[in-house]
Design a protein around this motif. Structure first.
Motif, PDB file in Angstrom:
ATOM      1  N   ILE A   7       0.833  -1.669  -0.389  1.00 46.91           N
ATOM      2  CA  ILE A   7      -0.031  -0.175   0.363  1.00 46.91           C
ATOM      3  C   ILE A   7       1.088   0.840  -0.072  1.00 46.91           C
ATOM      4  N   ILE A   8       0.865   2.084  -1.282  1.00 46.73           N
ATOM      5  CA  ILE A   8       1.303   3.156  -1.263  1.00 46.73           C
ATOM      6  C   ILE A   8       0.662   4.293  -0.896  1.00 46.73           C
ATOM      7  N   ILE A   9       1.200   5.516  -0.284  1.00 47.73           N
ATOM      8  CA  ILE A   9       0.312   6.298   0.462  1.00 47.73           C
ATOM      9  C   ILE A   9       1.875   7.381   0.250  1.00 47.73           C
ATOM     10  N   PRO A  10       1.706   8.546  -0.801  1.00 47.43           N
ATOM     11  CA  PRO A  10       2.165   9.511  -0.880  1.00 47.43           C
ATOM     12  C   PRO A  10       1.402  10.686   0.119  1.00 47.43           C
ATOM     13  N   VAL A  11       2.405  11.735   0.356  1.00 49.79           N
ATOM     14  CA  VAL A  11       2.187  12.384   1.868  1.00 49.79           C
ATOM     15  C   VAL A  11       2.310  13.686   1.385  1.00 49.79           C
ATOM     16  N   TYR A  12       1.960  15.217   1.557  1.00 50.12           N
ATOM     17  CA  TYR A  12       2.915  15.970   1.670  1.00 50.12           C
ATOM     18  C   TYR A  12       1.544  16.785   2.599  1.00 50.12           C
ATOM     19  N   GLY A  13       3.009  16.932   3.397  1.00 50.57           N
ATOM     20  CA  GLY A  13       1.840  17.960   4.854  1.00 50.57           C
ATOM     21  C   GLY A  13       0.334  17.189   5.202  1.00 50.57           C
ATOM     22  N   GLN A  14      -0.795  17.929   5.443  1.00 48.54           N
ATOM     23  CA  GLN A  14      -2.369  17.217   6.556  1.00 48.54           C
ATOM     24  C   GLN A  14      -1.831  16.281   7.399  1.00 48.54           C
ATOM     25  N   ILE A  36       3.603  -1.520   4.231  1.00 51.57           N
ATOM     26  CA  ILE A  36       2.837   0.029   4.229  1.00 51.57           C
ATOM     27  C   ILE A  36       3.660   0.904   3.789  1.00 51.57           C
ATOM     28  N   ILE A  37       3.743   1.438   2.754  1.00 50.32           N
ATOM     29  CA  ILE A  37       4.840   2.416   1.960  1.00 50.32           C
ATOM     30  C   ILE A  37       4.699   4.268   2.262  1.00 50.32           C
ATOM     31  N   VAL A  38       5.173   5.179   2.614  1.00 48.92           N
ATOM     32  CA  VAL A  38       3.896   6.658   3.241  1.00 48.92           C
ATOM     33  C   VAL A  38       5.329   6.959   2.535  1.00 48.92           C
ATOM     34  N   VAL A  39       5.589   7.593   1.243  1.00 50.32           N
ATOM     35  CA  VAL A  39       6.122   9.050   0.610  1.00 50.32           C
ATOM     36  C   VAL A  39       6.424   9.773   0.892  1.00 50.32           C
ATOM     37  N   ASP A  40       6.812  10.481   1.659  1.00 48.90           N
ATOM     38  CA  ASP A  40       6.539  11.885   2.680  1.00 48.90           C
ATOM     39  C   ASP A  40       7.300  12.988   1.598  1.00 48.90           C
ATOM     40  N   ASN A  41       6.743  13.177   0.542  1.00 53.19           N
ATOM     41  CA  ASN A  41       7.051  14.302  -0.206  1.00 53.19           C
ATOM     42  C   ASN A  41       7.488  15.631   0.049  1.00 53.19           C
ATOM     43  N   GLY A  42       8.754  16.183   1.053  1.00 49.31           N
ATOM     44  CA  GLY A  42       9.229  17.003   2.303  1.00 49.31           C
ATOM     45  C   GLY A  42       7.732  18.330   2.452  1.00 49.31           C
ATOM     46  N   SER A  43       7.548  16.989   3.010  1.00 47.14           N
ATOM     47  CA  SER A  43       5.898  18.026   4.216  1.00 47.14           C
ATOM     48  C   SER A  43       7.084  18.422   5.428  1.00 47.14           C
ATOM     49  N   GLU A  44       6.477  20.735   5.766  1.00 44.99           N
ATOM     50  CA  GLU A  44       7.211  20.674   6.719  1.00 44.99           C
ATOM     51  C   GLU A  44       6.443  20.762   7.830  1.00 44.99           C
ATOM     52  N   ASP A  45       5.300  20.027   8.057  1.00 43.73           N
ATOM     53  CA  ASP A  45       4.230  20.115   9.339  1.00 43.73           C
ATOM     54  C   ASP A  45       4.828  18.748  10.222  1.00 43.73           C
ATOM     55  N   GLU A  46       4.263  18.036  11.123  1.00 39.39           N
ATOM     56  CA  GLU A  46       3.792  17.126  11.538  1.00 39.39           C
ATOM     57  C   GLU A  46       4.540  15.940  11.257  1.00 39.39           C
ATOM     58  N   THR A  47       4.072  15.609   9.530  1.00 39.53           N
ATOM     59  CA  THR A  47       4.530  15.324   9.659  1.00 39.53           C
ATOM     60  C   THR A  47       6.097  14.164   9.864  1.00 39.53           C
ATOM     61  N   ASN A  79       5.157   6.836  -7.506  1.00 42.13           N
ATOM     62  CA  ASN A  79       6.484   5.748  -8.675  1.00 42.13           C
ATOM     63  C   ASN A  79       7.584   5.415  -8.071  1.00 42.13           C
ATOM     64  N   SER A  80       8.061   6.553  -6.463  1.00 41.11           N
ATOM     65  CA  SER A  80       9.180   6.405  -5.953  1.00 41.11           C
ATOM     66  C   SER A  80       8.889   5.543  -5.394  1.00 41.11           C
ATOM     67  N   GLY A  81       7.296   5.422  -4.247  1.00 43.16           N
ATOM     68  CA  GLY A  81       7.256   4.240  -3.737  1.00 43.16           C
ATOM     69  C   GLY A  81       6.651   3.078  -4.117  1.00 43.16           C
ATOM     70  N   ALA A  82       6.291   3.266  -5.150  1.00 50.25           N
ATOM     71  CA  ALA A  82       6.214   1.691  -6.635  1.00 50.25           C
ATOM     72  C   ALA A  82       7.592   0.997  -6.137  1.00 50.25           C
ATOM     73  N   ALA A  83       9.305   1.820  -6.996  1.00 50.04           N
ATOM     74  CA  ALA A  83      10.264   1.259  -6.808  1.00 50.04           C
ATOM     75  C   ALA A  83      10.920   0.377  -5.621  1.00 50.04           C
ATOM     76  N   HIS A  84      10.336   0.915  -4.559  1.00 47.59           N
ATOM     77  CA  HIS A  84      11.023   0.327  -2.642  1.00 47.59           C
ATOM     78  C   HIS A  84       9.885  -0.710  -2.627  1.00 47.59           C
ATOM     79  N   ALA A  85       8.539  -1.305  -3.338  1.00 53.24           N
ATOM     80  CA  ALA A  85       8.208  -2.186  -3.058  1.00 53.24           C
ATOM     81  C   ALA A  85       8.158  -3.397  -3.332  1.00 53.24           C
ATOM     82  N   GLN A  86       7.769  -4.142  -2.402  1.00 52.43           N
ATOM     83  CA  GLN A  86       8.302  -5.761  -2.780  1.00 52.43           C
ATOM     84  C   GLN A  86       6.455  -6.953  -3.154  1.00 52.43           C
TER      85      GLN A  86
END
Length: 415
Positions: A7-14, A36-47, A79-86
């Motif tokens: 399960i690949i979840i891209p996040v940016y803040g929130q 569970i693969i979470v891709v943090d796209n440079g979040s600037e909050d508590e993430t 795509n970045s998350g999928a590259a790490h998926a097993q």
């Protein structure tokens, strides 16, 4: 044992959305292995500092964090998350979703049975109304969600549906197919990547399906800057797919006994068939029970008199807040100045400033359409000629009749 599903979840803040999403996943995890693969796209909050600890606490070694120093956007992040998926199967999931019981098994079962791409049914917050049961194309072509705002209990949104595309908010496919497709097209920025991926898969002969037994709540469009590149995305999509997409919105309606009509501003709308209109009118002609009207529009969400009667009944009793959802639905299903004005009045009396502004915007757009009626008539006739050439005579007739009625200032076709 390798995971069955990544399960690949891209996040940016929130952060709060991400937190709630992960907690819902932990509660509803299937019995078989998942990562569970979470891709943090440079979040600037508590993430940045909260995510590693929570992910590990919830999922242990099954949690993986991929962090980027800047926001790569949806396509590159996925795509970045999928590259790490097993996992042999991938599920791309938005962080503004909440998993409901049993969401994962139907996706895996469908993928193993037919391959291709499978999407989940998505409900608006409250879990009473449908946001997504598949993506369709209206004439133009334009992307839309078929049966949006139907009750979640309605039969039309409760069975598997073959479609041309599903939303990337909850989209599953085999990792091998994703790699064969080259992943999401990174030329898009937070829009239409999912539809493009599905159309490319369809071009390889792969089926696309929405599986309503897999259901999640979706808060929709929560990422900052979600629509910033809308024009560029539309241009890229049109350059690739122009002339290659046939509209299918009307066919999904026909399959459920409905029909397509056109609003005064030439937007496709969903309508009851004349026979179903007559049946509902006869059945409720002498009914004054509000509970019967509510039951009627739950059974037949496109029966317009039910919204009028129930809305008026509530408003005469001063129940303006209770009437707001009815006026909102009527404005969505039966767009026109009359419905928009009714929504504006009810929302104002209920103190709902957001919906009041929204209704005002709709009224202004409708008035602008009136001022450009001649252009709309020309467009309708152009579309009629185009559909005639394509052999789509039902659509050709609909647009031709709309143009004739509009040129005489008569009620629009299908009203």
């Amino acid at each position: 044992m390798p995971p069955v599903l990544s399960i690949i979840i891209p996040v940016y803040g929130q952060w709060r959305l991400t937190r709630d999403c992960l907690q819902s996943l932990r509660k509803e995890l299937p019995a078989w292995p998942v990562e569970i693969i979470v891709v943090d796209n440079g979040s600037e909050d508590e993430t940045a500092h909260e995510l590693p600890e929570l992910g590990t606490a919830l999922f242990g070694a099954a949690f993986r964090l991929v962090r980027h120093p800047a926001n790569l956007g949806f396509a590159r992040g996925c795509n970045s998350g999928a590259a790490h998926a097993q996992g042999a199967l991938l599920l791309f999931l938005n962080n503004d979703t909440l998993a409901l019981p049993g969401f994962a098994d139907p996706l895996v079962t469908a993928l193993r049975a037919q391959g291709g791409i499978v999407g989940s049914r998505l409900l608006y917050p409250g879990a009473e109304r449908v946001q997504h049961v598949g993506v369709a194309f209206t004439p133009g072509p334009k992307v839309c969600h078929v049966f949006e705002q139907f009750p979640a209990s309605h039969p039309a949104v409760s069975r598997p549906r073959r479609v041309q595309a599903v939303t990337g908010a909850a989209l599953a496919l085999a990792r091998e197919l994703f790699q064969r497709l080259g992943g999401f097209d990174e030329g898009y920025t937070n829009g239409l990547e999912d539809v493009d991926l599905c159309l490319r898969a369809q071009g390889l002969g792969e089926p696309i399906q929405c599986q309503p037994q897999s259901t999640l709540i979706h808060f929709t469009s929560q990422t900052p800057g979600r629509f910033a590149a809308e024009t560029a995305n539309a241009r890229r999509f049109s350059q690739r797919w122009a002339g290659r997409i046939r509209p299918d919105f009307h066919r999904h309606l026909q399959a459920e006994g409905y029909r397509m009509g056109l609003s005064p501003s030439l937007h496709p709308v969903m309508l009851l068939s004349p026979q179903r209109e007559k049946t509902m009118a006869a059945r409720l002609a002498h009914t004054t029970d509000p509970a019967a009207w509510l039951a009627a529009i739950t059974e037949e969400p496109l029966w317009q008199p039910g919204y009028e009667r129930l809305g008026h009944w509530l408003e005469t009793r001063g129940a303006w807040q209770e009437a707001v959802p009815l006026r909102f639905l009527a404005a969505q299903f039966f767009p026109g100045v009359k419905q928009f004005l009714a929504l504006a009045k009810t929302a104002t009396r209920a103190g709902d400033t957001v919906l009041t502004r929204y209704a005002g915007k709709l009224i202004e757009e409708e008035r602008q359409a009136d001022q450009h009626a001649s252009e709309l008539i020309r467009l309708a006739r152009h579309l009629s000629a185009m559909f005639t050439a394509q052999g789509e005579m039902e659509l050709a007739t609909l647009y031709d009749q709309w143009a004739e009625a509009r040129s005489r200032n008569e009620p629009y076709c299908g009203s």
